[in-house]
Scaffold this active site. Sequence first.
Site, PDB file in Angstrom:
ATOM      1  CB  THR A 199      99.211  74.689  95.302  1.00  0.00           C
ATOM      2  OG1 THR A 199     100.138  73.694  94.774  1.00  0.00           O
ATOM      3  CG2 THR A 199      99.095  75.650  94.476  1.00  0.00           C
TER       4      THR A 199
ATOM      5  CB  ILE B 246     102.313  79.583  91.562  1.00  0.00           C
ATOM      6  CG1 ILE B 246     102.490  78.864  90.164  1.00  0.00           C
ATOM      7  CG2 ILE B 246     103.510  80.331  92.184  1.00  0.00           C
ATOM      8  CD1 ILE B 246     102.825  79.567  88.906  1.00  0.00           C
ATOM      9  CB  CYS B 247     104.917  75.901  92.323  1.00  0.00           C
ATOM     10  SG  CYS B 247     106.054  74.480  92.317  1.00  0.00           S
ATOM     11  N   GLY B 248     104.405  74.596  94.712  1.00  0.00           N
ATOM     12  CA  GLY B 248     104.627  74.341  96.290  1.00  0.00           C
ATOM     13  C   GLY B 248     103.831  75.085  96.961  1.00  0.00           C
TER      14      GLY B 248
ATOM     15  CB  ALA C  32      99.044  78.441  88.649  1.00  0.00           C
TER      16      ALA C  32
END
Length: 201
Positions: free
Chosen positions: A109, A105-107, A156
């Site tokens: 990714t 999720i977030c960074g 996400a």
Amino acid sequence: MSRKPVYLAVYDTFADWETGHATAWLARVGYEIRTVALTTAPVTSIGGLRVQPDLALGELRPEDGPAGSLLILPGADLWDTSEDLAPFARTARAFLAAGVPVGAICGATAGLAREGLLDDRAHTSGAAMYLAATGYKGGERYVETDAVTDGDLITAGPTEPVAFAREIFGRLGDVFEGEKLDAWYRLFHDSDPAAYETLNS
């Protein structure tokens, strides 16, 4: 039922709000949540929570035996400011190769994008241009939605911890059954009071 542990990656500046829904409900149904860091030295989240890791990243070797049920990688400032977290992306590659799901999720990714793990999988993040800045080759597989599951990989954006958890529960398959997964999402994402009755029926 005996379940393999869920591994939650922790590192300085990790975004503590992004994985709470997932780990709380996984723990409630019997999963052991084990925190893993680069070393076993304490780390501090972006919210100031101090965490003593259960094990060091080098101890996770999915190719040598049971790797657990899931690896979860939260966002962190360090994903974008250094290469310090690259070993977690390499570990994600090993988990995926072993058939063990990975949630990012977030960074995180962006870390997977740099590792090439998003080039051939449908995925999402905070924004398409955020991942494009990594120079990865998977831009055509980017999906503008809250969370995406492609096989064993779940992604996400930073504003979607509930959708992230929903995809994790759906992939594992033994957290909520049938319509209860949808009801859980409607309760915690949409504050739908009718969902509470379904979830607790």
